[in-house]
Enzyme design. Structure first.
Site, PDB file in Angstrom:
ATOM      1  N   HIS A  75     -31.654 -41.789  34.283  1.00  0.00           N
ATOM      2  CA  HIS A  75     -31.454 -42.740  33.186  1.00  0.00           C
ATOM      3  C   HIS A  75     -31.181 -41.964  31.894  1.00  0.00           C
ATOM      4  O   HIS A  75     -32.003 -41.171  31.455  1.00  0.00           O
ATOM      5  CB  HIS A  75     -32.689 -43.632  33.015  1.00  0.00           C
ATOM      6  CG  HIS A  75     -32.768 -44.718  34.039  1.00  0.00           C
ATOM      7  ND1 HIS A  75     -33.353 -45.929  33.791  1.00  0.00           N
ATOM      8  CD2 HIS A  75     -32.316 -44.777  35.326  1.00  0.00           C
ATOM      9  CE1 HIS A  75     -33.252 -46.697  34.876  1.00  0.00           C
ATOM     10  NE2 HIS A  75     -32.629 -46.006  35.825  1.00  0.00           N
ATOM     11  N   TYR A 204     -37.441 -52.672  26.823  1.00  0.00           N
ATOM     12  CA  TYR A 204     -38.757 -52.924  26.217  1.00  0.00           C
ATOM     13  C   TYR A 204     -38.528 -54.039  25.203  1.00  0.00           C
ATOM     14  O   TYR A 204     -37.799 -53.847  24.233  1.00  0.00           O
ATOM     15  CB  TYR A 204     -39.273 -51.682  25.491  1.00  0.00           C
ATOM     16  CG  TYR A 204     -39.646 -50.526  26.395  1.00  0.00           C
ATOM     17  CD1 TYR A 204     -38.670 -49.698  26.961  1.00  0.00           C
ATOM     18  CD2 TYR A 204     -40.980 -50.252  26.671  1.00  0.00           C
ATOM     19  CE1 TYR A 204     -39.019 -48.635  27.779  1.00  0.00           C
ATOM     20  CE2 TYR A 204     -41.333 -49.173  27.493  1.00  0.00           C
ATOM     21  CZ  TYR A 204     -40.341 -48.378  28.045  1.00  0.00           C
ATOM     22  OH  TYR A 204     -40.699 -47.322  28.868  1.00  0.00           O
ATOM     23  N   LYS A 300     -46.057 -42.535  29.638  1.00  0.00           N
ATOM     24  CA  LYS A 300     -46.597 -41.177  29.496  1.00  0.00           C
ATOM     25  C   LYS A 300     -47.723 -40.850  30.475  1.00  0.00           C
ATOM     26  O   LYS A 300     -48.004 -39.675  30.704  1.00  0.00           O
ATOM     27  CB  LYS A 300     -47.134 -40.983  28.066  1.00  0.00           C
ATOM     28  CG  LYS A 300     -46.049 -40.883  27.014  1.00  0.00           C
ATOM     29  CD  LYS A 300     -45.113 -39.731  27.281  1.00  0.00           C
ATOM     30  CE  LYS A 300     -43.823 -39.855  26.478  1.00  0.00           C
ATOM     31  NZ  LYS A 300     -42.702 -39.214  27.169  1.00  0.00           N
ATOM     32  N   TYR A 394     -39.731 -39.770  24.098  1.00  0.00           N
ATOM     33  CA  TYR A 394     -39.653 -40.478  25.393  1.00  0.00           C
ATOM     34  C   TYR A 394     -39.317 -39.497  26.525  1.00  0.00           C
ATOM     35  O   TYR A 394     -39.870 -39.581  27.619  1.00  0.00           O
ATOM     36  CB  TYR A 394     -38.600 -41.590  25.320  1.00  0.00           C
ATOM     37  CG  TYR A 394     -38.691 -42.599  26.450  1.00  0.00           C
ATOM     38  CD1 TYR A 394     -37.865 -42.510  27.570  1.00  0.00           C
ATOM     39  CD2 TYR A 394     -39.605 -43.651  26.398  1.00  0.00           C
ATOM     40  CE1 TYR A 394     -37.944 -43.435  28.600  1.00  0.00           C
ATOM     41  CE2 TYR A 394     -39.700 -44.581  27.425  1.00  0.00           C
ATOM     42  CZ  TYR A 394     -38.871 -44.469  28.523  1.00  0.00           C
ATOM     43  OH  TYR A 394     -38.970 -45.380  29.561  1.00  0.00           O
TER      44      TYR A 394
HETATM   45  P1  FAS Z   1     -55.153 -41.336  39.804  1.00  0.00           P
HETATM   46  O1  FAS Z   1     -56.136 -42.331  39.264  1.00  0.00           O
HETATM   47  O2  FAS Z   1     -53.788 -41.787  40.195  1.00  0.00           O
HETATM   48  O3  FAS Z   1     -55.765 -40.623  41.110  1.00  0.00           O
HETATM   49  C1  FAS Z   1     -57.117 -40.256  41.141  1.00  0.00           C
HETATM   50  C2  FAS Z   1     -57.546 -40.206  42.603  1.00  0.00           C
HETATM   51  O4  FAS Z   1     -58.909 -39.742  42.649  1.00  0.00           O
HETATM   52  C3  FAS Z   1     -57.529 -41.585  43.256  1.00  0.00           C
HETATM   53  O5  FAS Z   1     -56.813 -41.534  44.462  1.00  0.00           O
HETATM   54  C4  FAS Z   1     -59.011 -41.902  43.479  1.00  0.00           C
HETATM   55  O6  FAS Z   1     -59.235 -42.640  44.668  1.00  0.00           O
HETATM   56  C5  FAS Z   1     -59.623 -40.523  43.589  1.00  0.00           C
HETATM   57  N1  FAS Z   1     -61.055 -40.505  43.247  1.00  0.00           N
HETATM   58  C6  FAS Z   1     -61.687 -41.203  42.277  1.00  0.00           C
HETATM   59  N2  FAS Z   1     -63.013 -40.903  42.294  1.00  0.00           N
HETATM   60  C7  FAS Z   1     -63.205 -39.997  43.282  1.00  0.00           C
HETATM   61  C8  FAS Z   1     -64.341 -39.318  43.790  1.00  0.00           C
HETATM   62  N3  FAS Z   1     -65.557 -39.523  43.280  1.00  0.00           N
HETATM   63  N4  FAS Z   1     -64.172 -38.467  44.832  1.00  0.00           N
HETATM   64  C9  FAS Z   1     -62.943 -38.247  45.363  1.00  0.00           C
HETATM   65  N5  FAS Z   1     -61.811 -38.860  44.922  1.00  0.00           N
HETATM   66  C10 FAS Z   1     -61.961 -39.729  43.890  1.00  0.00           C
HETATM   67  N6  FAS Z   1     -48.484 -44.537  34.010  1.00  0.00           N
HETATM   68  C11 FAS Z   1     -47.194 -44.603  33.620  1.00  0.00           C
HETATM   69  O7  FAS Z   1     -46.651 -43.573  33.208  1.00  0.00           O
HETATM   70  N7  FAS Z   1     -46.504 -45.784  33.684  1.00  0.00           N
HETATM   71  C12 FAS Z   1     -47.082 -46.937  34.186  1.00  0.00           C
HETATM   72  O8  FAS Z   1     -46.453 -47.977  34.248  1.00  0.00           O
HETATM   73  C13 FAS Z   1     -48.410 -46.913  34.624  1.00  0.00           C
HETATM   74  N8  FAS Z   1     -49.017 -48.036  35.151  1.00  0.00           N
HETATM   75  C14 FAS Z   1     -50.322 -47.977  35.536  1.00  0.00           C
HETATM   76  C15 FAS Z   1     -50.982 -49.103  36.065  1.00  0.00           C
HETATM   77  C16 FAS Z   1     -52.331 -49.042  36.452  1.00  0.00           C
HETATM   78  C17 FAS Z   1     -53.019 -50.268  37.028  1.00  0.00           C
HETATM   79  C18 FAS Z   1     -53.045 -47.839  36.297  1.00  0.00           C
HETATM   80  C19 FAS Z   1     -54.518 -47.757  36.675  1.00  0.00           C
HETATM   81  C20 FAS Z   1     -52.414 -46.710  35.784  1.00  0.00           C
HETATM   82  C21 FAS Z   1     -51.033 -46.771  35.404  1.00  0.00           C
HETATM   83  N9  FAS Z   1     -50.366 -45.660  34.901  1.00  0.00           N
HETATM   84  C22 FAS Z   1     -49.082 -45.685  34.504  1.00  0.00           C
HETATM   85  C23 FAS Z   1     -51.039 -44.412  34.788  1.00  0.00           C
HETATM   86  C24 FAS Z   1     -51.052 -43.787  36.160  1.00  0.00           C
HETATM   87  O9  FAS Z   1     -49.736 -43.691  36.659  1.00  0.00           O
HETATM   88  C25 FAS Z   1     -51.741 -42.469  36.020  1.00  0.00           C
HETATM   89  O10 FAS Z   1     -51.306 -41.737  34.883  1.00  0.00           O
HETATM   90  C26 FAS Z   1     -51.598 -41.611  37.237  1.00  0.00           C
HETATM   91  O11 FAS Z   1     -52.010 -42.361  38.362  1.00  0.00           O
HETATM   92  C27 FAS Z   1     -52.463 -40.376  37.017  1.00  0.00           C
HETATM   93  O12 FAS Z   1     -52.607 -39.737  38.224  1.00  0.00           O
HETATM   94  P2  FAS Z   1     -53.982 -39.002  38.593  1.00  0.00           P
HETATM   95  O13 FAS Z   1     -54.417 -38.200  37.431  1.00  0.00           O
HETATM   96  O14 FAS Z   1     -53.720 -38.356  39.904  1.00  0.00           O
HETATM   97  O15 FAS Z   1     -55.068 -40.170  38.725  1.00  0.00           O
HETATM   98  C1  PHB Z   2     -42.580 -48.791  35.407  1.00  0.00           C
HETATM   99  O1  PHB Z   2     -41.429 -48.801  35.895  1.00  0.00           O
HETATM  100  O2  PHB Z   2     -43.594 -49.044  36.087  1.00  0.00           O
HETATM  101  C2  PHB Z   2     -42.749 -48.450  33.944  1.00  0.00           C
HETATM  102  C3  PHB Z   2     -41.678 -47.911  33.250  1.00  0.00           C
HETATM  103  C4  PHB Z   2     -41.838 -47.585  31.908  1.00  0.00           C
HETATM  104  C5  PHB Z   2     -43.050 -47.823  31.282  1.00  0.00           C
HETATM  105  C6  PHB Z   2     -44.127 -48.377  31.992  1.00  0.00           C
HETATM  106  C7  PHB Z   2     -43.971 -48.698  33.330  1.00  0.00           C
HETATM  107  O3  PHB Z   2     -43.196 -47.522  29.962  1.00  0.00           O
END
Ligand code: FAS
Ligand code: PHB
Length: 403
Positions: A75, A204, A300, A394
């Site tokens: 993109h 957005y 981010k 971005y």
């Molecule tokens: P994660 O939370 O992905 O992974 C952590 C892992 O550790 C999990 O698998 C968990 O099961 C495990 N864990 C937890 N406790 C433990 C324990 N005690 N023992 C062993 N394992 C354990 N970011 C974006 O950039 N754009 C988005 O649109 C976006 N949407 C999101 C929507 C939601 C609902 C959430 C919660 C987050 C979103 N994020 C988004 C942020 C997300 O993408 C995170 O930045 C990303 O998952 C970070 O990855 P990890 O640091 O690996 O953490």
């Molecule tokens: C998504 O595609 O999930 C997405 C993209 C951009 C954002 C947040 C979520 O800023």
């Protein structure tokens, strides 16, 4: 008790843990991952979709980029709509050629899981009672239960990649860590559907009815979000209600192109800004969501996790290849510098694009705050220098090298 030994113990098999494990493996650094849930459960969590160039390059360095490069979409820009008027942020032109890759977190995670399994690297899924011990000593270790058995994993270092609700951050004594937090007075209702996306590039949209985001996973799969009150329950949002509301919030010329279809995933996520300082304690390093959370408005979250991984990977490589442990102390300082840039950008984009209802913000009443933010958005969208600021944030600030 089953006693195992490795060089780096990784807690969590999300993108942070899997990417770190794969990169360490490329340098011959032994690592074991302990994960609380199953791999299938992790793949069912629909999250991020935009990868900064730095993240994509890291995946290539890990040797796991084949599908991303084949199926991910490059993109070169995105749109910001302010009450129906669209402005395109030309990333490629404004940043001297940088772009972002649109490729779902689920797919990156799937590719990393497959690579880890193919390399025969040990991952203990569905573990419980994970505890970190002696992190401040030369011989830290992790205890956990798996498949009804007790395990002790001896190691040199522990990477806490276990997300916001994990055990790692809480292992740092409360008097040794400072937590900064801002909880937003709204959430995002996410909607995934196998329908052709309304736009080739992300939109957005700020509207009087609230924020909306039109994103995508491929030419046939759409990802949409609506700002909703924190009191809303996903059961209150039928698919039809979602589509009707999305149509009202997108600019008219985009809304009329919407292709409706059944949701294959629908969930509400709260929004918060959160940073834990420092991001290391003895031989424990916090990585990704274990250390910081951003509202997804700036795309981010996942990308800050990747830059943490990049810094820790460089440090571990220098420790094990050159025997130089002096760089260990740099992790938190380097990681936090980029984290705070991402936090500020995500907080700023969230302030500009969302409707704060009647919530007081920065001790202003919401209407006054909204007038300031509407003017802020108007400036950054209508002046090239403003669009350049947004574009450079971005695509992501450069990754910092070790000193
Ligand atoms: P994660 O939370 O992905 O992974 C952590 C892992 O550790 C999990 O698998 C968990 O099961 C495990 N864990 C937890 N406790 C433990 C324990 N005690 N023992 C062993 N394992 C354990 N970011 C974006 O950039 N754009 C988005 O649109 C976006 N949407 C999101 C929507 C939601 C609902 C959430 C919660 C987050 C979103 N994020 C988004 C942020 C997300 O993408 C995170 O930045 C990303 O998952 C970070 O990855 P990890 O640091 O690996 O953490
Ligand atoms: C998504 O595609 O999930 C997405 C993209 C951009 C954002 C947040 C979520 O800023």
């Amino acid at each position: 008790m089953n006693t195992l030994k490795t060089q780096v113990a990784i807690i969590g098999a999300g993108p942070s843990g899997l990417l770190l494990g794969q990169l360490l493996h490329t340098q011959g650094i032994a690592n074991v991952i302990i994960e609380r849930v199953s791999g299938e459960y992790i793949l069912g969590r629909i999250r991020a979709g935009i990868l900064e160039q730095g993240f994509a390059d890291l995946v290539r360095e890990a040797g796991v980029a084949e599908r991303m490069d084949a199926e991910g979409e490059i993109h070169e820009g995105f749109y910001v709509a302010n009450n129906g008027k669209s402005h395109r942020i030309d990333l490629e032109k404004m940043t001297g050629g940088k772009v972002v890759v649109c490729y779902g977190q689920t797919e990156i995670t799937r590719d990393l899981m497959k690579a880890r399994e193919g390399a025969g690297l040990q991952t203990f899924y569905e573990s419980s009672d994970t505890q970190l011990h002696d992190v401040n000593r030369e011989t830290p270790y992790v205890t956990f239960k798996n498949n009804g058995e007790d395990f002790k994993l001896e190691c040199d270092y522990i990477a806490g990649c276990d997300g916001f609700h994990g055990v790692s951050r809480k292992t740092i004594p409360e008097d040794k860590r400072t937590e900064h937090e801002r909880v937003y007075p709204f959430g995002w209702l996410g909607f995934l559907s196998d329908t052709p996306p309304v736009s080739e590039e992300l939109i957005y949209a700020k509207s009087e009815r609230g924020f909306a985001l039109a994103s995508r996973r491929s030419a046939t799969r759409s990802r949409y979000y609506l700002q909703v009150p924190l009191t809303d329950k996903v059961e209150e949002w039928s698919d039809d209600r979602f589509w009707d509301e999305l149509e009202k919030r997108l600019p008219e010329e985009d809304a009329k192109k919407l292709v409706r279809g059944p949701s294959i995933e629908k969930s509400i996520a709260p929004l918060r800004s959160f940073v834990c300082e420092p991001m290391q304690y003895g031989n424990l390093f916090l990585v990704g969501d274990a250390a910081h959370i951003v509202p997804p408005t700036g795309a981010k979250g996942l990308n800050l996790a990747a830059s943490d991984v990049a810094t820790l990977y460089k440090i571990m490589t220098r420790v094990y290849h050159d025997g130089d442990k002096s760089c260990i102390a740099q992790y938190s300082e380097i990681a936090l510098r980029r984290v705070w840039h991402g936090e500020r950008f995500s907080w700023w984009m969230s302030n500009m694009l969302h409707d704060f209802g009647d919530t007081k913000v920065n001790d202003m009443d919401a209407e006054t705050f909204d007038r300031f933010m509407s003017s802020e958005l108007d400036y950054f969208m209508n002046y090239e220098e403003g669009r350049r600021v947004v574009a450079n944030q971005y695509v992501g600030m450069p990754y910092e090298d070790l000193h």
